[in-house]
Design a protein around this motif. Sequence first.
Motif, PDB file in Angstrom:
ATOM      1  N   ILE A 130     -45.876 -37.491 -48.578  1.00 24.61           N
ATOM      2  CA  ILE A 130     -46.012 -36.340 -47.770  1.00 24.61           C
ATOM      3  C   ILE A 130     -47.289 -35.808 -48.003  1.00 24.61           C
ATOM      4  N   SER A 131     -48.215 -35.825 -47.225  1.00 22.02           N
ATOM      5  CA  SER A 131     -49.465 -35.094 -47.429  1.00 22.02           C
ATOM      6  C   SER A 131     -49.720 -33.759 -46.844  1.00 22.02           C
ATOM      7  N   PHE A 132     -50.392 -32.879 -47.342  1.00 24.30           N
ATOM      8  CA  PHE A 132     -50.681 -31.505 -46.788  1.00 24.30           C
ATOM      9  C   PHE A 132     -52.170 -31.634 -46.472  1.00 24.30           C
ATOM     10  N   ASP A 134     -50.613 -32.063 -52.909  1.00 27.34           N
ATOM     11  CA  ASP A 134     -49.616 -32.812 -52.122  1.00 27.34           C
ATOM     12  C   ASP A 134     -48.276 -33.050 -53.101  1.00 27.34           C
ATOM     13  N   SER A 165     -44.299 -31.434 -53.806  1.00 23.07           N
ATOM     14  CA  SER A 165     -43.246 -31.016 -52.923  1.00 23.07           C
ATOM     15  C   SER A 165     -43.193 -29.460 -52.967  1.00 23.07           C
ATOM     16  N   THR A 220     -38.734 -25.784 -47.770  1.00 23.15           N
ATOM     17  CA  THR A 220     -38.766 -25.574 -46.344  1.00 23.15           C
ATOM     18  C   THR A 220     -38.967 -24.308 -46.098  1.00 23.15           C
ATOM     19  N   LEU A 253     -42.612 -24.050 -45.769  1.00 24.55           N
ATOM     20  CA  LEU A 253     -42.961 -24.806 -44.658  1.00 24.55           C
ATOM     21  C   LEU A 253     -42.843 -23.706 -43.527  1.00 24.55           C
ATOM     22  N   SER A 274     -46.357 -30.515 -37.755  1.00 22.02           N
ATOM     23  CA  SER A 274     -47.100 -31.535 -37.635  1.00 22.02           C
ATOM     24  C   SER A 274     -48.774 -31.343 -37.713  1.00 22.02           C
ATOM     25  N   VAL A 306     -48.517 -30.818 -42.011  1.00 23.35           N
ATOM     26  CA  VAL A 306     -48.029 -31.937 -42.925  1.00 23.35           C
ATOM     27  C   VAL A 306     -48.374 -33.373 -42.280  1.00 23.35           C
ATOM     28  N   GLU A 307     -48.209 -34.338 -42.841  1.00 28.13           N
ATOM     29  CA  GLU A 307     -48.343 -35.858 -42.343  1.00 28.13           C
ATOM     30  C   GLU A 307     -47.602 -36.778 -43.272  1.00 28.13           C
ATOM     31  N   PHE A 308     -46.913 -37.669 -42.761  1.00 31.29           N
ATOM     32  CA  PHE A 308     -46.292 -38.643 -43.397  1.00 31.29           C
ATOM     33  C   PHE A 308     -47.009 -39.805 -43.598  1.00 31.29           C
TER      34      PHE A 308
END
Length: 88
Positions: free
Chosen positions: A2-4, A41, A43, A46, A49, A61, A64-66
Amino acid sequence: MISFAPFRELIKKRKISTYFLRTKCGEYNLDNKTIDRLMHDDSVTTYTLNSLCNILDCGLSDIVEFIPDKQKENETENNTHEKADSNY
């Protein structure tokens, strides 16, 4: 992974400082550790988030990107090879 990165790009584009995220967001203020985790990046919860989406008035979206682990491994391998090649 997971990237921020989208989060970092968004706050840069909107000229939002980490000071603002820590002190000016009322009930959604973020602490220093949380901001540090977003910048590296790591954790986050939620709850974090949810807070970011409320603060920035955006969707997941947008922040955050996967990145599939295989893609990350390939990027790491390519960077290693590039560094090795540049030593010649």
